[in-house]
Write an enzyme that holds these catalytic residues in place. Structure first.
Site, PDB file in Angstrom:
ATOM      1  N   ILE A   1      71.926  46.703  41.646  1.00 27.08           N
ATOM      2  CA  ILE A   1      71.418  45.670  40.742  1.00 27.08           C
ATOM      3  C   ILE A   1      72.189  45.930  39.449  1.00 27.08           C
ATOM      4  O   ILE A   1      71.914  46.889  38.735  1.00 27.08           O
ATOM      5  CB  ILE A   1      69.902  45.772  40.514  1.00 27.08           C
ATOM      6  N   PRO A   2      73.204  45.123  39.151  1.00 25.77           N
ATOM      7  CA  PRO A   2      74.246  45.526  38.199  1.00 25.77           C
ATOM      8  C   PRO A   2      73.864  45.375  36.727  1.00 25.77           C
ATOM      9  O   PRO A   2      74.430  44.565  35.997  1.00 25.77           O
ATOM     10  CB  PRO A   2      75.415  44.609  38.577  1.00 25.77           C
ATOM     11  N   CYS A   3      72.942  46.209  36.284  1.00 26.50           N
ATOM     12  CA  CYS A   3      72.534  46.166  34.879  1.00 26.50           C
ATOM     13  C   CYS A   3      73.677  46.565  33.952  1.00 26.50           C
ATOM     14  O   CYS A   3      73.666  46.208  32.758  1.00 26.50           O
ATOM     15  CB  CYS A   3      71.314  47.056  34.643  1.00 26.50           C
ATOM     16  N   HIS A   4      74.681  47.278  34.471  1.00 24.21           N
ATOM     17  CA  HIS A   4      75.833  47.657  33.648  1.00 24.21           C
ATOM     18  C   HIS A   4      76.654  46.450  33.219  1.00 24.21           C
ATOM     19  O   HIS A   4      77.467  46.547  32.295  1.00 24.21           O
ATOM     20  CB  HIS A   4      76.725  48.638  34.425  1.00 24.21           C
TER      21      HIS A   4
END
Length: 285
Positions: free
Chosen positions: A240-243
């Site tokens: 889950i690409p919070c970056h």
């Protein structure tokens, strides 16, 4: 990638980030490598082994302004995320991750009645703790900056009433599948958090978005601070690409597992996306 190789590659990249920050703009590849006690050719080999491709350019992915450059060139408006991702080199591989959200009532029980398997796994960003239910990956936290004990306490604290069991045989294949774009995710969070996390999954690899764009995408443009909190509480880092969430200025904002890890992930994804785009252009020519 074995444990030692993954940790070594990440630590070289983390050192390169720090050296570039200290030296300022204009540091040549040769000078960077010399500051790190290696030849330019060796650094190139390490970078290529780490990212899995041989980019034409190296330093541009590591400099402090890389996030700002991404925001100018690859800002994703979430209404068109799917079209953007599937038409370019940075395809929307995240859409091929199947996901199932926990019911709000189950989430409110803080994991009671839930069995979560856990295992330490190697990644391109050093060692990570992965967690999974029978429905898919529910947690991934990096330990390079925080240490094993803090990472373990952090993720277990998300679901304090759950039963945790060590089970690498169950967890490792799910992580490998997720890296291949075909994994299963089990989203365990409050309804608003899950809306934000699902919006993040629409941002293609190698691209970025902003906290304010995420707020607009979930139907509450004024809830930028709440969106930032939800991004920070994402339990399944990387997948889950919070970056990929940045401030409107191009500043990195925060990252739960340490900003060096966020910068390394963005560099890794950008280099791979550029290499894919270059390969596509060469094929078309």
């Amino acid at each position: 990638m074995d444990d030692l190789q993954g940790a070594y590659h990440y630590r070289v990249i983390a050192r390169a980030l720090a050296e570039l920050d200290a030296a300022g703009p204009g540091l040549t590849l040769e000078a960077l490598a010399a500051r790190m006690g290696m030849s330019a050719a060796h650094f190139q080999r390490v970078f290529s082994a780490w990212v899995g491709v041989s980019p034409k350019r190296y330093q541009q992915y590591l400099v402090l302004d890389h996030a700002k450059a991404l925001l100018r060139a690859r800002m994703t408006v979430l209404d068109t995320a799917q079209e953007t991702g599937l038409s370019g080199g940075g395809r929307l591989h995240d859409l091929f991750l199947t996901r199932e959200a926990m019911a709000p009532g189950d989430y409110a029980r803080a994991g009671a009645g839930l069995t979560i398997a856990e295992a330490w796994v190697p990644t391109p960003f050093g060692e990570a703790l992965a967690m999974a239910t029978d429905r898919g990956l529910c947690g991934l936290g990096f330990a390079e900056q925080t240490g094993r004990a803090a990472t373990l306490a952090d993720l277990r604290g998300r679901w304090p009433k759950a039963r945790f069991v060590e089970d690498a045989a169950a967890v490792a294949p799910l992580v490998a599948a997720a890296f291949g774009g075909a994994g299963r995710l089990h989203l365990i969070g409050a309804p608003f958090q899950i809306k934000v996390w699902e919006a993040l999954l629409r941002v293609p690899s190698g691209h970025v978005t902003t906290y304010s764009e995420l707020a607009r995408a979930v139907g509450n443009p004024r809830a930028v601070r709440a969106v930032g909190t939800a991004v920070g509480r994402n339990p399944v880092s990387l997948f889950i690409p919070c970056h990929r969430a940045l401030r409107q200025t191009g500043a990195l904002g925060g990252y739960h597992w340490g900003l060096p890890v966020k910068r390394a992930i963005l560099a890794w994804e950008s280099a791979r996306a550029d290499a894919a785009a270059d390969a596509g252009a060469d094929t078309a020519a």
